[in-house]
Design an enzyme around this catalytic site. Sequence first.
Site, mmCIF file in Angstrom:
data_model
loop_
_atom_site.group_PDB
_atom_site.id
_atom_site.type_symbol
_atom_site.label_atom_id
_atom_site.label_comp_id
_atom_site.label_asym_id
_atom_site.label_seq_id
_atom_site.Cartn_x
_atom_site.Cartn_y
_atom_site.Cartn_z
ATOM 1 N N ASP A 57 0.883 -1.169 0.000
ATOM 2 C CA ASP A 57 0.000 0.000 0.000
ATOM 3 C C ASP A 57 0.920 1.219 0.000
ATOM 4 O OD1 ASP A 57 -1.522 2.202 0.711
ATOM 5 O OD2 ASP A 57 -2.817 1.056 2.069
ATOM 6 N N TYR A 160 -10.250 14.784 -5.827
ATOM 7 C CA TYR A 160 -9.406 14.240 -6.896
ATOM 8 C C TYR A 160 -8.512 15.339 -7.481
ATOM 9 C CZ TYR A 160 -8.205 11.433 -11.016
ATOM 10 O OH TYR A 160 -7.532 10.741 -11.989
ATOM 11 N N PHE A 193 -8.659 7.968 -20.634
ATOM 12 C CA PHE A 193 -8.015 6.754 -21.156
ATOM 13 C C PHE A 193 -8.891 5.526 -20.977
ATOM 14 C CE2 PHE A 193 -3.646 7.466 -22.595
ATOM 15 C CZ PHE A 193 -3.620 8.847 -22.467
#
Length: 254
Positions: A57, A160, A193
């Site tokens: 992680d 984000y 993408f």
Amino acid sequence: MKIEGQAALVTGGASGLGEATARELARLGAKVAVLDRNAELAAKVAAEISGVACVCDITDTESVNAALDKAAAAHGPARILMNVAGIGSAKRIVGKDGNPAPLEDFVRVVNINLVGGYNMARLFAARCAKLDALDNGEKGVMLFTASVAAFDGQVGQQAYSASKGGLVGMTLPMARDLAQHAIRVCTVAPGLFATPLLMELPEAVQQSLAASIPFPPRLGKPSEFAELACHIVTNGHLNGEVIRLDGALRMAPR
Ligand SMILES: NC(=O)c1ccc[n+]([C@@H]2O[C@H](COP(=O)([O-])OP(=O)(O)OC[C@H]3O[C@@H](n4cnc5c(N)ncnc54)[C@H](O)[C@@H]3O)[C@@H](O)[C@H]2O)c1
């Protein structure tokens, strides 16, 4: 830096843009460690490219150090780090129910995308700085994966965009810091993408997203991201720069 024969680390290498990058590096002759928290997919990709899977992680220093140790034991010290791991999120700051967005969501996204990227970078850089320089004077190179949302984030994308904007913002100061250690730092800001994330959307939504891209009017191919990532490794004068890879896309508010 010539890629052939180098040991490379790819976070998020088990899926999407990271997977394509891991495959391209391997095709070009690198020894690739796939660093991902998804053990099953990391093992699958690593097996297919004769690499090594290192489950970790990126936000957890102990697990990253264990992954770096495992990768170094298999391939020798790495000079290439592709930071591709990341997560998305969409939450309006004031929800339709009138309640404030949960703070934990913002913290989680920034912690993985920004703090996790920095964590990988610092642990990699400290190891890489101890290596001898190659013939061209370089010791290492690393890349971050931001997003066009760092510049034109949409409704609901505060967390984000903040996380990706943070990567954009730290690219130049990190390149300046690491200049004394002969390590280059660049960031790619992809547009839209065709990765599992987007391919799960309904066909009509995919088509309308693709149509919003001026040229070419299609989703980016993960292989196109991987090509740019590998070019950054081979082009020794690229440093401290953020490159949009988006077909001239500028995201609308929603
Ligand atoms: N797909 C796009 O259109 C697009 C556009 C702009 C930016 N990006 C960015 O590109 C990167 C890759 O996106 P993708 O579409 O390939 O996503 P993906 O979900 O296919 O792959 C992301 C990988 O990161 C891994 N990961 C997530 N959190 C992790 C953690 N804490 N530690 C270790 N591994 C972790 C996941 O297990 C997964 O394998 C992300 O940073 C994303 O924000 C993608």
